[in-house]
Design a protein around this motif. Structure first.
Motif, PDB file in Angstrom:
ATOM      1  N   ILE A   1      -2.539  -6.293   3.590  1.00 47.21           N
ATOM      2  CA  ILE A   1      -3.017  -5.667   2.344  1.00 47.21           C
ATOM      3  C   ILE A   1      -2.266  -6.250   1.148  1.00 47.21           C
ATOM      4  O   ILE A   1      -2.866  -6.574   0.115  1.00 47.21           O
ATOM      5  CB  ILE A   1      -2.845  -4.124   2.411  1.00 47.21           C
ATOM      6  CG1 ILE A   1      -3.794  -3.538   3.466  1.00 47.21           C
ATOM      7  CG2 ILE A   1      -3.090  -3.482   1.042  1.00 47.21           C
ATOM      8  CD1 ILE A   1      -3.572  -2.071   3.783  1.00 47.21           C
TER       9      ILE A   1
ATOM     10  N   CYS B   1      -2.958   2.544   8.120  1.00 46.35           N
ATOM     11  CA  CYS B   1      -2.558   1.368   7.319  1.00 46.35           C
ATOM     12  C   CYS B   1      -1.039   1.237   7.210  1.00 46.35           C
ATOM     13  O   CYS B   1      -0.545   0.387   6.477  1.00 46.35           O
ATOM     14  CB  CYS B   1      -3.142   1.473   5.909  1.00 46.35           C
ATOM     15  SG  CYS B   1      -4.913   1.300   5.878  1.00 46.35           S
TER      16      CYS B   1
ATOM     17  N   PRO C   1       0.820  -1.215   0.000  1.00 46.86           N
ATOM     18  CA  PRO C   1       0.000   0.000   0.000  1.00 46.86           C
ATOM     19  C   PRO C   1       0.854   1.266   0.000  1.00 46.86           C
ATOM     20  O   PRO C   1       2.021   1.249   0.391  1.00 46.86           O
ATOM     21  CB  PRO C   1      -0.814  -0.108   1.285  1.00 46.86           C
ATOM     22  CG  PRO C   1      -0.087  -1.066   2.148  1.00 46.86           C
ATOM     23  CD  PRO C   1       0.651  -1.995   1.230  1.00 46.86           C
TER      24      PRO C   1
ATOM     25  N   ARG D   1      -7.265   7.315   8.310  1.00 46.61           N
ATOM     26  CA  ARG D   1      -7.393   5.896   7.942  1.00 46.61           C
ATOM     27  C   ARG D   1      -6.161   5.437   7.158  1.00 46.61           C
ATOM     28  O   ARG D   1      -5.674   4.323   7.329  1.00 46.61           O
ATOM     29  CB  ARG D   1      -8.634   5.700   7.088  1.00 46.61           C
ATOM     30  CG  ARG D   1      -9.904   5.821   7.886  1.00 46.61           C
ATOM     31  CD  ARG D   1     -11.085   5.581   6.985  1.00 46.61           C
ATOM     32  NE  ARG D   1     -12.246   5.179   7.741  1.00 46.61           N
ATOM     33  CZ  ARG D   1     -13.434   5.742   7.632  1.00 46.61           C
ATOM     34  NH1 ARG D   1     -13.615   6.742   6.801  1.00 46.61           N
ATOM     35  NH2 ARG D   1     -14.458   5.320   8.341  1.00 46.61           N
ATOM     36  N   PHE D   2      -5.689   6.319   6.280  1.00 46.13           N
ATOM     37  CA  PHE D   2      -4.521   6.025   5.444  1.00 46.13           C
ATOM     38  C   PHE D   2      -3.292   5.750   6.327  1.00 46.13           C
ATOM     39  O   PHE D   2      -2.593   4.743   6.165  1.00 46.13           O
ATOM     40  CB  PHE D   2      -4.309   7.242   4.529  1.00 46.13           C
ATOM     41  CG  PHE D   2      -3.090   7.222   3.666  1.00 46.13           C
ATOM     42  CD1 PHE D   2      -3.033   6.416   2.540  1.00 46.13           C
ATOM     43  CD2 PHE D   2      -2.006   8.044   3.951  1.00 46.13           C
ATOM     44  CE1 PHE D   2      -1.913   6.421   1.722  1.00 46.13           C
ATOM     45  CE2 PHE D   2      -0.888   8.053   3.132  1.00 46.13           C
ATOM     46  CZ  PHE D   2      -0.844   7.247   2.019  1.00 46.13           C
TER      47      PHE D   2
ATOM     48  N   LEU E   1     -10.898   0.008   9.746  1.00 45.85           N
ATOM     49  CA  LEU E   1      -9.791  -0.813   9.257  1.00 45.85           C
ATOM     50  C   LEU E   1      -9.941  -2.282   9.603  1.00 45.85           C
ATOM     51  O   LEU E   1      -9.018  -3.048   9.447  1.00 45.85           O
ATOM     52  CB  LEU E   1      -8.484  -0.292   9.847  1.00 45.85           C
ATOM     53  CG  LEU E   1      -8.169   1.131   9.421  1.00 45.85           C
ATOM     54  CD1 LEU E   1      -7.108   1.733  10.299  1.00 45.85           C
ATOM     55  CD2 LEU E   1      -7.742   1.158   7.971  1.00 45.85           C
TER      56      LEU E   1
ATOM     57  N   ASP F   1      -6.958   2.303   2.254  1.00 51.89           N
ATOM     58  CA  ASP F   1      -6.163   1.077   2.393  1.00 51.89           C
ATOM     59  C   ASP F   1      -5.666   0.557   1.040  1.00 51.89           C
ATOM     60  O   ASP F   1      -5.145  -0.562   0.963  1.00 51.89           O
ATOM     61  CB  ASP F   1      -6.945  -0.019   3.133  1.00 51.89           C
ATOM     62  CG  ASP F   1      -8.219  -0.428   2.401  1.00 51.89           C
ATOM     63  OD1 ASP F   1      -8.469   0.099   1.299  1.00 51.89           O
ATOM     64  OD2 ASP F   1      -8.956  -1.274   2.943  1.00 51.89           O
ATOM     65  N   THR F   2      -5.814   1.364  -0.007  1.00 54.95           N
ATOM     66  CA  THR F   2      -5.285   1.055  -1.348  1.00 54.95           C
ATOM     67  C   THR F   2      -5.983  -0.124  -2.026  1.00 54.95           C
ATOM     68  O   THR F   2      -5.599  -0.503  -3.123  1.00 54.95           O
ATOM     69  CB  THR F   2      -3.739   0.803  -1.310  1.00 54.95           C
ATOM     70  OG1 THR F   2      -3.133   1.705  -0.408  1.00 54.95           O
ATOM     71  CG2 THR F   2      -3.076   1.018  -2.636  1.00 54.95           C
ATOM     72  N   LYS F   3      -6.977  -0.720  -1.392  1.00 52.12           N
ATOM     73  CA  LYS F   3      -7.671  -1.877  -2.005  1.00 52.12           C
ATOM     74  C   LYS F   3      -8.964  -1.407  -2.664  1.00 52.12           C
ATOM     75  O   LYS F   3      -9.607  -0.493  -2.163  1.00 52.12           O
ATOM     76  CB  LYS F   3      -8.025  -2.914  -0.927  1.00 52.12           C
ATOM     77  CG  LYS F   3      -6.839  -3.626  -0.317  1.00 52.12           C
ATOM     78  CD  LYS F   3      -7.297  -4.658   0.715  1.00 52.12           C
ATOM     79  CE  LYS F   3      -7.903  -4.005   1.925  1.00 52.12           C
ATOM     80  NZ  LYS F   3      -8.549  -4.895   2.862  1.00 52.12           N
TER      81      LYS F   3
ATOM     82  N   LYS G   1      -0.462  -4.577   8.990  1.00 51.81           N
ATOM     83  CA  LYS G   1      -1.512  -4.156   8.050  1.00 51.81           C
ATOM     84  C   LYS G   1      -0.969  -4.179   6.609  1.00 51.81           C
ATOM     85  O   LYS G   1      -1.656  -4.576   5.673  1.00 51.81           O
ATOM     86  CB  LYS G   1      -1.966  -2.743   8.444  1.00 51.81           C
ATOM     87  CG  LYS G   1      -3.251  -2.315   7.831  1.00 51.81           C
ATOM     88  CD  LYS G   1      -4.450  -3.027   8.442  1.00 51.81           C
ATOM     89  CE  LYS G   1      -5.630  -2.948   7.514  1.00 51.81           C
ATOM     90  NZ  LYS G   1      -6.710  -3.839   7.911  1.00 51.81           N
TER      91      LYS G   1
ATOM     92  N   SER H   1       0.614   3.704   1.858  1.00 50.47           N
ATOM     93  CA  SER H   1       0.918   4.135   3.232  1.00 50.47           C
ATOM     94  C   SER H   1       2.026   3.262   3.786  1.00 50.47           C
ATOM     95  O   SER H   1       1.760   2.264   4.454  1.00 50.47           O
ATOM     96  CB  SER H   1      -0.324   3.980   4.098  1.00 50.47           C
ATOM     97  OG  SER H   1      -0.835   2.664   3.942  1.00 50.47           O
TER      98      SER H   1
ATOM     99  N   ARG I   1     -16.070  -2.453   4.908  1.00 53.98           N
ATOM    100  CA  ARG I   1     -14.882  -2.550   5.771  1.00 53.98           C
ATOM    101  C   ARG I   1     -14.563  -1.221   6.444  1.00 53.98           C
ATOM    102  O   ARG I   1     -13.810  -1.172   7.403  1.00 53.98           O
ATOM    103  CB  ARG I   1     -13.669  -3.059   4.991  1.00 53.98           C
ATOM    104  CG  ARG I   1     -13.186  -2.155   3.871  1.00 53.98           C
ATOM    105  CD  ARG I   1     -12.092  -2.865   3.076  1.00 53.98           C
ATOM    106  NE  ARG I   1     -11.378  -2.028   2.141  1.00 53.98           N
ATOM    107  CZ  ARG I   1     -11.663  -1.921   0.848  1.00 53.98           C
ATOM    108  NH1 ARG I   1     -12.692  -2.583   0.345  1.00 53.98           N
ATOM    109  NH2 ARG I   1     -10.924  -1.153   0.062  1.00 53.98           N
TER     110      ARG I   1
END
Ligand SMILES: Cc1cc2nc3c(=O)[nH]c(=O)nc-3n(C[C@H](O)[C@H](O)[C@H](O)COP(=O)(O)OP(=O)(O)OC[C@H]3O[C@@H](n4cnc5c(N)ncnc54)[C@H](O)[C@@H]3O)c2cc1C
Length: 427
Positions: free
Chosen positions: A112, A103, A62, A99-100, A426, A364-366, A108, A64, A419
């Protein structure tokens, strides 16, 4: 994959004809649906047009990364850096940022990376049937991608990530000055430290790639409508179709929302609260660069990429957190060109075109690949961040699995829309 056809096929509407939307449409077509793809823009004229064109299959770590918190002040101060945060964007982006940053924990990051790998390890298999059906068999290039660094520190910083990628089955090779020069003569003598990603590939006509997939969809009986979807029409707890800006109505038994950052418009109807941001990236396209670059080359310390495209040499990338509805700041493309000229002084920059794309990014890059909790026959395929071109076909296959009622081979738990509803977003 079944390709059954029925006398009265079910109707499906896909909202958004970018790379993710067209791949969903193609996979639904292969299921036997009569599919209408709706987008106000011309085929190919979407975010991926200004992407770097890479099938970045091992880009599963990710954004982050550890230490990110410490870097935020420098992003605010240095608007010329590869990552920038417009001060005006900070208040609106703060919840997203929290949130970023959350992660950035090692556990984490591994979680991810594993989830993203479950998608990226299928990319070429999932694109294969879609590309086979296209007239042009050369849409996806065969050359790997290089990354070059100013000093050995760049590679040593990357080492933990390279080890994680390697443990997930991806390859990388360390390059010295000679190997870089052999692969990329224009960069000979300029870089002594680099990496080769043998399992990445690149598309050299990003606009043409999506246009060709769209043409293949139309050739196989699909309909592409140039209009904007205003709303999803509802009947009890299901969608009955969509209403367009023109006022026309398209009935549908299944609806897919694949509108990139435009998907936000439908969140209330989807029953979803999803922190989807548009993160800007800038490109400068030089139709006559006067320099030959053979591979897609990431210049890590500059935060941009040289992408040899059929329409010229594209130089760009960068990440700008500008906030919603911000006007593009093309000074960032000027900065990229300035930096590129320092590396390649012979670069002809007199003739150029600038472009900007807004990556649909979740903290979370997803991506979200899921069914709506509110409307049972509406599906979500958005939030692919920096990997939408890479993940288009895989997402299309998974959406077709969900709609057909099959259990997908990949666990879609990590890509659920809800999520972010848990404490901290998270879980
Ligand atoms: C500088 C840069 C470099 C990048 N490099 C790479 C790379 O090398 N590799 C990679 O994999 N990815 C890369 N990306 C990311 C990639 O481009 C995106 O992830 C991808 O384009 C997202 O695709 P999408 O189909 O979800 O959204 P989009 O491409 O944004 O398409 C969404 C479509 O939906 C339409 N739409 C919106 N609202 C509506 C509505 N109401 N009704 C109908 N249609 C609607 C829009 O017109 C648009 O055409 C890069 C991005 C940038 C900006």
């Amino acid at each position: 994959m079944s390709t059954h056809q029925t006398q009265n096929p079910e109707l499906a509407v896909v909202i958004g004809g970018g790379i993710v939307g067209v791949c969903c449409a193609l996979y639904l077509q292969r299921e036997g649906f009569q599919v209408t793809l709706v987008d106000p823009a011309a085929p190919g004229d979407s975010t991926a047009k200004w992407s770097c064109g890479q099938m970045a299959v091992s880009e599963v770590i990710p954004l982050s990364k550890p230490g990110i918190l410490k870097k935020i002040p420098s992003w605010l101060l240095d608007q010329k850096g590869p990552l920038a945060l417009r001060p005006s964007a900070l208040p609106s982006m703060l919840p997203w940022f929290l949130r970023f940053v959350a992660c950035a924990r090692h556990s984490k990051i591994v979680e991810i990376a594993e989830a993203m790998t479950s998608l990226t390890e299928n990319v070429y298999d999932d694109y294969a049937p879609l590309l086979e059906a296209c007239a042009d068999k050369t849409l996806l290039g065969q050359r790997p991608i290089l990354e070059v660094f100013d000093s050995p520190t760049g590679i040593s910083h990357e080492m933990p990530h390279l080890e994680l990628r390697s443990s997930l089955g991806f390859k990388s090779e360390i390059l010295d000055a000679r190997a870089i020069g052999d692969l990329e003569p224009a960069l000979a003598g300029k870089f002594r430290h680099g990496l080769l990603f043998p399992d990445w590939r690149a598309v050299s006509d990003t606009e043409g790639f999506i246009a060709a997939l769209t043409q293949s969809f139309v050739d196989q009986g699909g309909v592409r409508v140039r209009d904007q979807v205003k709303r999803i029409d509802e009947l009890a707890d299901r969608a009955s179709g969509v209403t367009l800006a023109s006022g026309d109505r398209l009935p549908a038994q299944q609806v897919v929302v694949a509108a990139g950052t435009g998907s936000r418009q439908f969140f209330a109807q989807l029953g979803a609260s999803i922190p989807l941001a548009g993160i800007a990236g800038y490109q400068a396209l030089l139709p006559n660069p006067g320099v030959e670059i053979r591979h897609s080359v990431i210049y890590a310390d500059g935060g941009f990429c040289f992408s040899p495209m059929t329409r010229g040499l594209q130089i760009g990338g960068t990440i700008e957190f500008a906030g919603p509805n911000a006007e593009p700041n093309f000074k960032r493309a000027d900065i990229i060109l300035e930096k590129a000229k320092r590396i390649l002084p012979e670069l002809q920059t007199g003739d150029f075109e600038y472009g900007v794309g807004y990556r649909p990014f979740l903290p979370d890059t997803k991506p979200v690949i899921d069914r709506s909790s509110r409307l049972a026959n509406v599906f979500m395929a958005f939030g692919h961040g920096q990997l939408g071109l890479t993940l288009g076909a895989t997402t299309g296959r998974l959406i077709a699995d969900l709609i057909a009622g099959r259990t997908p081979a990949q666990d879609l738990g990590p890509f659920r829309a809800n999520r972010f509803s848990f404490i901290g977003g998270l879980a």
